[in-house]
Design a protein around this motif. Structure first.
Motif, mmCIF file in Angstrom:
data_model
loop_
_atom_site.group_PDB
_atom_site.id
_atom_site.type_symbol
_atom_site.label_atom_id
_atom_site.label_comp_id
_atom_site.label_asym_id
_atom_site.label_seq_id
_atom_site.Cartn_x
_atom_site.Cartn_y
_atom_site.Cartn_z
ATOM 1 N N UNK A 128 7.703 -18.603 2.653
ATOM 2 C CA UNK A 128 6.549 -18.665 3.557
ATOM 3 C C UNK A 128 5.504 -19.714 3.190
ATOM 4 N N UNK A 129 5.082 -19.818 1.940
ATOM 5 C CA UNK A 129 3.947 -20.675 1.609
ATOM 6 C C UNK A 129 4.375 -21.901 0.816
ATOM 7 N N UNK A 130 3.851 -23.068 1.211
ATOM 8 C CA UNK A 130 4.000 -24.313 0.466
ATOM 9 C C UNK A 130 5.416 -24.875 0.547
ATOM 10 N N UNK A 131 5.631 -25.720 1.536
ATOM 11 C CA UNK A 131 6.953 -26.316 1.732
ATOM 12 C C UNK A 131 7.312 -27.311 0.639
ATOM 13 N N UNK A 132 6.347 -27.683 -0.216
ATOM 14 C CA UNK A 132 6.663 -28.581 -1.332
ATOM 15 C C UNK A 132 7.669 -27.944 -2.280
ATOM 16 N N UNK A 133 7.762 -26.609 -2.263
ATOM 17 C CA UNK A 133 8.735 -25.934 -3.116
ATOM 18 C C UNK A 133 10.122 -25.937 -2.485
ATOM 19 N N UNK A 134 10.234 -26.444 -1.278
ATOM 20 C CA UNK A 134 11.535 -26.542 -0.633
ATOM 21 C C UNK A 134 12.193 -27.853 -1.015
ATOM 22 N N UNK A 135 12.763 -28.544 -0.036
ATOM 23 C CA UNK A 135 13.386 -29.837 -0.322
ATOM 24 C C UNK A 135 12.308 -30.835 -0.714
ATOM 25 N N UNK A 136 12.581 -31.657 -1.714
ATOM 26 C CA UNK A 136 11.576 -32.576 -2.230
ATOM 27 C C UNK A 136 11.197 -33.605 -1.168
ATOM 28 N N UNK A 137 9.904 -33.945 -1.051
ATOM 29 C CA UNK A 137 9.495 -34.934 -0.042
ATOM 30 C C UNK A 137 10.070 -36.320 -0.302
ATOM 31 N N UNK A 138 10.520 -36.585 -1.543
ATOM 32 C CA UNK A 138 11.193 -37.862 -1.827
ATOM 33 C C UNK A 138 12.397 -38.014 -0.920
ATOM 34 N N UNK A 139 13.055 -36.889 -0.625
ATOM 35 C CA UNK A 139 14.217 -36.912 0.261
ATOM 36 C C UNK A 139 13.788 -36.785 1.716
ATOM 37 N N UNK A 140 13.057 -35.721 2.045
ATOM 38 C CA UNK A 140 12.768 -35.420 3.442
ATOM 39 C C UNK A 140 11.838 -36.423 4.104
ATOM 40 N N UNK A 141 10.901 -37.010 3.339
ATOM 41 C CA UNK A 141 9.933 -37.938 3.921
ATOM 42 C C UNK A 141 10.431 -39.374 3.964
ATOM 43 N N UNK A 142 11.527 -39.663 3.261
ATOM 44 C CA UNK A 142 11.996 -41.047 3.163
ATOM 45 C C UNK A 142 13.396 -41.283 3.717
ATOM 46 N N UNK A 143 14.156 -40.231 3.925
ATOM 47 C CA UNK A 143 15.502 -40.391 4.482
ATOM 48 C C UNK A 143 15.500 -39.857 5.899
ATOM 49 N N UNK A 144 15.604 -40.727 6.905
ATOM 50 C CA UNK A 144 15.563 -40.259 8.298
ATOM 51 C C UNK A 144 16.678 -39.266 8.599
ATOM 52 N N UNK A 145 16.349 -38.281 9.421
ATOM 53 C CA UNK A 145 17.322 -37.290 9.900
ATOM 54 C C UNK A 145 17.947 -36.483 8.760
ATOM 55 N N UNK A 146 17.173 -36.230 7.717
ATOM 56 C CA UNK A 146 17.667 -35.372 6.641
ATOM 57 C C UNK A 146 18.016 -33.997 7.204
ATOM 58 N N UNK A 147 19.238 -33.520 6.994
ATOM 59 C CA UNK A 147 19.634 -32.219 7.576
ATOM 60 C C UNK A 147 19.056 -31.045 6.795
ATOM 61 N N UNK A 148 17.858 -30.641 7.157
ATOM 62 C CA UNK A 148 17.238 -29.476 6.567
ATOM 63 C C UNK A 148 16.568 -28.686 7.676
ATOM 64 N N UNK A 149 16.211 -27.432 7.403
ATOM 65 C CA UNK A 149 15.648 -26.548 8.420
ATOM 66 C C UNK A 149 14.614 -27.279 9.273
ATOM 67 N N UNK A 150 14.676 -27.180 10.596
ATOM 68 C CA UNK A 150 15.542 -26.293 11.397
ATOM 69 C C UNK A 150 16.823 -26.954 11.890
ATOM 70 N N UNK A 151 17.285 -28.013 11.202
ATOM 71 C CA UNK A 151 18.483 -28.726 11.628
ATOM 72 C C UNK A 151 19.589 -28.580 10.584
ATOM 73 N N UNK A 152 20.782 -28.957 10.957
ATOM 74 C CA UNK A 152 21.929 -28.983 10.065
ATOM 75 C C UNK A 152 22.798 -30.163 10.493
ATOM 76 N N UNK A 153 23.923 -30.361 9.816
ATOM 77 C CA UNK A 153 24.801 -31.478 10.165
ATOM 78 C C UNK A 153 26.222 -31.172 9.730
ATOM 79 N N UNK A 154 27.166 -31.917 10.270
ATOM 80 C CA UNK A 154 28.559 -31.777 9.854
ATOM 81 C C UNK A 154 28.734 -32.352 8.454
ATOM 82 N N UNK A 155 29.472 -31.644 7.634
ATOM 83 C CA UNK A 155 29.668 -32.129 6.284
ATOM 84 C C UNK A 155 30.588 -31.239 5.482
ATOM 85 N N UNK A 156 30.676 -31.541 4.193
ATOM 86 C CA UNK A 156 31.507 -30.774 3.262
ATOM 87 C C UNK A 156 30.762 -30.631 1.943
#
Length: 205
Positions: A163-191
């Motif tokens: 619930x509180x503080x999304x910084x504890x989720x996926x690191x912003x180094x990934x989510x803020x710098x890699x476009x279309x990072x598959x994380x909530x509320x999205x997903x992607x095809x993969x293995x």
């Protein structure tokens, strides 16, 4: 990374969790997916788990302006264990959907970069297929194929991220710098492949 605001005054007024399952309650990952371990109850060899969360956020001082807002999230998942179905051992088919009615406390009231909530979504109303994959275990090895959210398994601090503080989720180094990072509320095809030895697990996506 965050604007110089007193985030500790941004109080989560309410959090309500409800689960339509006789499995024990779980600590959700930041990926907001239903854990595979929750699929323990069977009706004609199929497990159904429904999970909902309602969250309220209030900004009492500072930020853009004072005010309150709320977000609701619903998830429903079906699973089939191949072993319980009498087929082969170690297999699991999972299908999961989500629906969210979300406000945006960050842009409306708080003005931070990384978000105070792990439940908010880019759009006010969302409903779509979230997960659809097959998992197979081979002793100490596990393979998952299909529509996945890597944040369920990588870059996740679930104990601190509820619930509180999304910084504890996926690191912003990934989510803020890699476009279309598959994380909530999205997903992607993969293995995802994993190997475990005692308390050590190595994973490759």
């Amino acid at each position: 990374m965050l604007r110089q605001q007193n985030r500790y005054r941004n109080i989560l007024l309410s959090s309500i969790l409800f689960c339509a399952s006789t499995a024990p309650a779980w600590a959700a990952s930041t990926g907001q997916s239903i854990p595979e371990a929750a699929h323990q109850n069977w009706w004609r060899r199929i497990s159904l788990v429904i999970h909902g969360q309602v969250e309220g956020v209030s900004n009492l001082s500072g930020g853009i302006s004072t005010g309150s807002t709320a977000t609701g999230l619903w998830k429903g998942g079906l699973a089939l264990h191949t072993g319980k179905a009498g087929w082969w051992q170690g297999g699991l088919f999972v299908v999961e959907g989500l629906a969210a009615d979300s406000s945006n406390p960050d842009s409306l009231y708080i003005g931070d970069l990384q978000s105070v909530s792990n439940l908010t979504t880019p759009y006010q109303h969302m409903a779509h297929l979230y997960k659809a994959y097959y998992r197979q275990k081979f002793g100490d090895y596990t393979l998952r194929l299909g529509l996945l959210n890597p944040n369920d398994y990588f870059n996740d601090t679930g104990v601190a991220g509820e619930l509180f503080n999304a910084s504890y989720g996926i690191y912003p180094i990934i989510s803020a710098n890699i476009p279309f990072t598959p994380t909530y509320p999205y997903s992607s095809l993969g293995a995802i492949a994993a190997a475990s030895w005692g308390n050590t697990t190595v994973m490759l996506v």
